[in-house]
Scaffold this motif. Structure first.
Motif, short mmCIF file in Angstrom:
data_model
loop_
_atom_site.label_atom_id
_atom_site.label_comp_id
_atom_site.label_asym_id
_atom_site.label_seq_id
_atom_site.Cartn_x
_atom_site.Cartn_y
_atom_site.Cartn_z
N PRO A 39 0.90 -1.16 0.15
CA PRO A 39 0.03 0.00 0.01
C PRO A 39 0.93 1.40 -0.08
CG PRO A 39 -0.17 -0.93 2.20
CD PRO A 39 0.66 -2.00 1.28
N ILE A 40 0.44 2.08 -0.97
CA ILE A 40 1.32 3.53 -0.95
C ILE A 40 0.41 4.83 -0.73
CG2 ILE A 40 2.89 2.52 -2.38
CD1 ILE A 40 1.68 4.09 -4.72
N GLY A 41 -0.96 4.47 -0.81
CA GLY A 41 -1.72 5.72 -0.56
C GLY A 41 -3.34 5.23 -0.57
N LEU A 42 -4.03 6.31 -0.36
CA LEU A 42 -5.82 5.98 -0.46
C LEU A 42 -6.36 7.19 -1.07
CD1 LEU A 42 -7.35 7.04 2.42
CD2 LEU A 42 -5.11 6.89 2.74
N GLU A 43 -7.49 6.74 -1.32
CA GLU A 43 -8.65 7.61 -1.93
C GLU A 43 -9.84 7.32 -1.09
OE1 GLU A 43 -10.82 8.22 -6.29
OE2 GLU A 43 -9.08 7.19 -5.94
N LEU A 44 -10.26 8.52 -0.65
CA LEU A 44 -11.51 8.68 0.32
C LEU A 44 -12.80 8.56 -0.47
CD1 LEU A 44 -10.62 11.52 2.53
CD2 LEU A 44 -10.77 9.14 3.20
N PRO A 45 -13.87 7.98 0.07
CA PRO A 45 -15.30 8.17 -0.86
C PRO A 45 -15.54 9.61 -1.26
CG PRO A 45 -15.60 7.35 1.50
CD PRO A 45 -13.95 7.27 1.23
N ALA A 46 -16.29 9.60 -1.90
CA ALA A 46 -17.00 10.86 -2.38
C ALA A 46 -17.58 11.76 -1.18
CB ALA A 46 -17.77 11.08 -3.58
N GLN A 47 -18.32 10.95 -0.37
CA GLN A 47 -19.18 11.31 0.94
C GLN A 47 -18.91 10.44 1.97
OE1 GLN A 47 -23.33 11.14 -0.40
NE2 GLN A 47 -23.05 13.02 -1.59
N VAL A 48 -18.65 10.97 3.29
CA VAL A 48 -18.84 10.15 4.49
C VAL A 48 -19.61 10.64 5.41
CG1 VAL A 48 -16.40 9.64 4.20
CG2 VAL A 48 -17.06 11.58 5.24
N GLU A 49 -20.29 9.95 6.28
CA GLU A 49 -21.28 10.29 7.36
C GLU A 49 -20.56 10.62 8.68
OE1 GLU A 49 -25.35 8.64 9.22
OE2 GLU A 49 -24.87 8.49 7.29
N LEU A 50 -20.43 11.77 9.17
CA LEU A 50 -20.01 11.82 10.45
C LEU A 50 -20.94 12.64 11.52
CD1 LEU A 50 -16.64 13.63 9.06
CD2 LEU A 50 -17.01 11.39 9.73
#
Length: 108
Positions: free
Chosen positions: A80-91
């Motif tokens: 693993p070298i990085g990540l991409e977040l989802p377009a929306q998150v519920e916080l």
């Protein structure tokens, strides 16, 4: 160009006829499990393998990690070298400064 491992950016000129070998890049879906002193742990949704990302790899994504969120993990040569977040998150908002109430000005 950007180095995939160090994220350093540098300039290089290429001829239009030059060809490049495709890097061994892979993007996999993974769900966030937990974090500890060794890093942030995710489970690959296809192989059920545990992937660990360092704090440096996480960057600003730390503020959006909630248990079970599905992200895209970028892997180079199987690591693993990085990540991409989802377009929306519920916080959930856990704290906010008290509001200020403004009363209308008295009519003259």
């Amino acid at each position: 160009m950007r180095n995939l491992l160090t994220r350093a950016v540098f300039d290089k000129t290429f001829k239009a006829s030059e060809k490049f070998k495709e890097p061994d890049l892979l993007t996999v879906e993974a769900s966030y499990l937990y974090s500890d002193g060794s890093g942030f742990h995710f489970m690959d949704q296809a192989s059920f393998e545990t992937l660990t990302l360092s704090t440096e790899m996480m960057g600003d994504a730390l503020d959006f990690m909630v248990e079970g969120v599905i992200i895209q993990v970028h892997k180079f040569n199987g690591n693993p070298i990085g990540l991409e977040l989802p377009a929306q998150v519920e916080l959930s908002v856990t704290y906010t400064e008290p509001g200020v109430r403004v009363t209308p000005a008295a009519e003259a």
